[in-house]
Scaffold this motif. Sequence first.
Motif, mmCIF file in Angstrom:
data_model
loop_
_atom_site.group_PDB
_atom_site.id
_atom_site.type_symbol
_atom_site.label_atom_id
_atom_site.label_comp_id
_atom_site.label_asym_id
_atom_site.label_seq_id
_atom_site.Cartn_x
_atom_site.Cartn_y
_atom_site.Cartn_z
ATOM 1 N N ASP A 1 0.829 -1.215 0.000
ATOM 2 C CA ASP A 1 0.000 0.000 0.000
ATOM 3 C C ASP A 1 0.863 1.264 0.000
ATOM 4 O O ASP A 1 1.530 1.572 0.990
ATOM 5 N N ARG A 2 0.809 2.001 -1.120
ATOM 6 C CA ARG A 2 1.472 3.310 -1.203
ATOM 7 C C ARG A 2 0.465 4.353 -1.712
ATOM 8 O O ARG A 2 0.839 5.381 -2.269
ATOM 9 N N VAL A 3 -0.835 4.079 -1.502
ATOM 10 C CA VAL A 3 -1.901 4.923 -2.060
ATOM 11 C C VAL A 3 -1.759 6.382 -1.613
ATOM 12 O O VAL A 3 -1.987 7.304 -2.385
ATOM 13 N N TYR A 4 -1.356 6.588 -0.342
ATOM 14 C CA TYR A 4 -1.240 7.966 0.176
ATOM 15 C C TYR A 4 0.213 8.350 0.444
ATOM 16 O O TYR A 4 0.487 9.277 1.209
ATOM 17 N N ALA A 5 1.148 7.655 -0.206
ATOM 18 C CA ALA A 5 2.578 7.891 0.082
ATOM 19 C C ALA A 5 3.088 9.213 -0.477
ATOM 20 O O ALA A 5 3.987 9.820 0.086
ATOM 21 N N GLU A 6 2.528 9.639 -1.613
ATOM 22 C CA GLU A 6 2.962 10.906 -2.212
ATOM 23 C C GLU A 6 1.970 12.004 -1.828
ATOM 24 O O GLU A 6 0.769 11.747 -1.749
ATOM 25 N N ALA A 7 2.508 13.241 -1.671
ATOM 26 C CA ALA A 7 1.632 14.365 -1.307
ATOM 27 C C ALA A 7 0.618 14.623 -2.415
ATOM 28 O O ALA A 7 0.982 14.658 -3.591
ATOM 29 N N LYS A 8 -0.664 14.732 -2.044
ATOM 30 C CA LYS A 8 -1.723 14.998 -3.032
ATOM 31 C C LYS A 8 -2.140 16.462 -2.912
ATOM 32 O O LYS A 8 -2.170 16.997 -1.801
ATOM 33 N N GLU A 9 -2.517 17.054 -4.046
ATOM 34 C CA GLU A 9 -2.957 18.455 -4.005
ATOM 35 C C GLU A 9 -4.257 18.598 -3.228
ATOM 36 O O GLU A 9 -4.442 19.500 -2.441
ATOM 37 N N ALA A 10 -5.167 17.685 -3.504
ATOM 38 C CA ALA A 10 -6.448 17.690 -2.782
ATOM 39 C C ALA A 10 -6.771 16.242 -2.426
ATOM 40 O O ALA A 10 -6.464 15.325 -3.191
ATOM 41 N N ILE A 11 -7.367 16.064 -1.261
ATOM 42 C CA ILE A 11 -7.706 14.697 -0.825
ATOM 43 C C ILE A 11 -9.181 14.454 -1.101
ATOM 44 O O ILE A 11 -10.055 15.097 -0.513
ATOM 45 N N SER A 12 -9.476 13.515 -1.999
ATOM 46 C CA SER A 12 -10.888 13.188 -2.243
ATOM 47 C C SER A 12 -11.327 12.078 -1.300
ATOM 48 O O SER A 12 -10.484 11.318 -0.793
ATOM 49 N N PRO A 13 -12.650 11.973 -1.081
ATOM 50 C CA PRO A 13 -13.156 10.929 -0.186
ATOM 51 C C PRO A 13 -12.690 9.545 -0.630
ATOM 52 O O PRO A 13 -12.602 9.272 -1.823
ATOM 53 N N PHE A 14 -12.401 8.707 0.350
ATOM 54 C CA PHE A 14 -11.873 7.352 0.101
ATOM 55 C C PHE A 14 -12.868 6.522 -0.704
ATOM 56 O O PHE A 14 -14.053 6.486 -0.396
ATOM 57 N N VAL A 15 -12.378 5.842 -1.751
ATOM 58 C CA VAL A 15 -13.231 4.896 -2.509
ATOM 59 C C VAL A 15 -12.478 3.586 -2.720
ATOM 60 O O VAL A 15 -11.240 3.576 -2.778
ATOM 61 N N PHE A 16 -13.219 2.514 -2.848
ATOM 62 C CA PHE A 16 -12.629 1.190 -3.084
ATOM 63 C C PHE A 16 -12.446 1.008 -4.594
ATOM 64 O O PHE A 16 -13.190 0.267 -5.239
ATOM 65 N N ASN A 17 -11.465 1.707 -5.132
ATOM 66 C CA ASN A 17 -11.211 1.668 -6.574
ATOM 67 C C ASN A 17 -10.131 0.629 -6.913
ATOM 68 O O ASN A 17 -9.679 -0.123 -6.038
ATOM 69 N N HIS A 18 -9.705 0.633 -8.160
ATOM 70 C CA HIS A 18 -8.732 -0.355 -8.610
ATOM 71 C C HIS A 18 -7.418 -0.255 -7.827
ATOM 72 O O HIS A 18 -6.836 -1.268 -7.426
ATOM 73 N N GLN A 19 -6.979 0.983 -7.580
ATOM 74 C CA GLN A 19 -5.705 1.198 -6.877
ATOM 75 C C GLN A 19 -5.757 0.602 -5.453
ATOM 76 O O GLN A 19 -4.799 -0.028 -4.996
ATOM 77 N N VAL A 20 -6.895 0.806 -4.785
ATOM 78 C CA VAL A 20 -7.063 0.263 -3.430
ATOM 79 C C VAL A 20 -7.174 -1.263 -3.488
ATOM 80 O O VAL A 20 -6.549 -1.980 -2.694
ATOM 81 N N ALA A 21 -7.950 -1.765 -4.446
ATOM 82 C CA ALA A 21 -8.150 -3.224 -4.558
ATOM 83 C C ALA A 21 -6.818 -3.950 -4.730
ATOM 84 O O ALA A 21 -6.587 -5.015 -4.145
ATOM 85 N N GLN A 22 -5.937 -3.360 -5.512
ATOM 86 C CA GLN A 22 -4.631 -3.972 -5.815
ATOM 87 C C GLN A 22 -3.795 -4.214 -4.549
ATOM 88 O O GLN A 22 -3.100 -5.219 -4.425
ATOM 89 N N VAL A 23 -3.906 -3.290 -3.570
ATOM 90 C CA VAL A 23 -3.046 -3.371 -2.375
ATOM 91 C C VAL A 23 -3.865 -3.655 -1.115
ATOM 92 O O VAL A 23 -3.361 -3.520 0.004
ATOM 93 N N PHE A 24 -5.140 -4.058 -1.306
ATOM 94 C CA PHE A 24 -6.064 -4.094 -0.173
ATOM 95 C C PHE A 24 -5.573 -4.948 1.002
ATOM 96 O O PHE A 24 -5.660 -4.544 2.159
ATOM 97 N N ASP A 25 -5.056 -6.142 0.711
ATOM 98 C CA ASP A 25 -4.666 -7.044 1.807
ATOM 99 C C ASP A 25 -3.583 -6.414 2.679
ATOM 100 O O ASP A 25 -3.621 -6.504 3.909
ATOM 101 N N ASP A 26 -2.625 -5.767 2.036
ATOM 102 C CA ASP A 26 -1.557 -5.105 2.775
ATOM 103 C C ASP A 26 -2.107 -3.910 3.557
ATOM 104 O O ASP A 26 -1.794 -3.722 4.738
ATOM 105 N N MET A 27 -2.993 -3.150 2.905
ATOM 106 C CA MET A 27 -3.561 -1.950 3.530
ATOM 107 C C MET A 27 -4.326 -2.294 4.805
ATOM 108 O O MET A 27 -4.124 -1.675 5.856
ATOM 109 N N ILE A 28 -5.188 -3.292 4.735
ATOM 110 C CA ILE A 28 -6.042 -3.569 5.904
ATOM 111 C C ILE A 28 -5.239 -4.213 7.028
ATOM 112 O O ILE A 28 -5.404 -3.877 8.198
#
Length: 270
Positions: A17-44
């Motif tokens: 999980d590196r979904v939030y590793a880089e600084a984002k300009e704006a933070i949108s509400p969390f969604v279970f998208n492809h990027q999250v699905a790919q790393v989900f086991d590690d993230m949770i």
Amino acid sequence: MPPSLPDDPESTASDIDRVYAEAKEAISPFVFNHQVAQVFDDMIARSVPGYALCHEVLALITNRYAQPGSVLFDLGCSSGTSTNVLANSSPTNCKVIGIDNSQPMIDRCQVTLHDLIENDRITLRCQDIGDTDLTGASIIVLNYTLQFLPLAIRDQLMTRIYQSLLPGGIVFIAEKVTNPEHAQQQAINDLHLDFKRQQGYSELEIAQKRSALEAVLIPETETAHHQRLTQCGFEIPQTLTRALNFIAFMGQKPRSNSKPASYQSGLGSR
Ligand code: GEK
């Protein structure tokens, strides 16, 4: 400290999980998208203390309470960790159904549970929980899912779960919880942050993910959860596991006209 690779020799850097590793300009509400699905086991596993313990206890509950020939539902199945436990701990004539309204999560789950799906042990459906017919279930699992549903529909869903369960059926729920005492909430929250740091998350990752989850994950108190189960008619709502601000608890629909057999036989034993 960068996150280390987990012990699983088959995991790759792209599963980390590196979904939030880089600084984002704006933070949108969390969604279970492809990027999250790919790393989900590690993230949770790195975000939820007690995640593995919750599934160990779910296996015990399934082994004891799954009724032969009944249906077992995993609502909000994500990558299928709880679905897998239901299939591996129940009689082979039980039907195990995993539900999730995120197609990327269902796609991920299809890969993880490939063999059990091929053998007709598990069925997956990309569907909203609100549209799922739960009839004939002896176990309904909501692991870390209720917290993502609007507060206004939680009572109604739990009533429907109660009505759909067979007599003696079990609802098994895991959630993040809040503490009404400010000082205690602060202390447990600090420990949860320490847990995430220990898992290799940076201050930036922690802050950005927290902001993304703010209006999306709405935790309640442990008492509110127990009261809701009692109000729906469940017997013996009780907490089974606790790790910092995460708990797993269950309620049982009464068998007709009597206390659950397991409850009676447990009295006086040690
Ligand atoms: C586990 N149980 O690993 N209908 C269907 N699915 C939904 C809905 C909805 N209305 N809302 C959210 N979801 C899993 C972990 S994750 C918890 C569950 C977490 C789904 C959502 O798409 C996601 O896959 C899941 O519920 C919540 O034991 O990420 O903290």
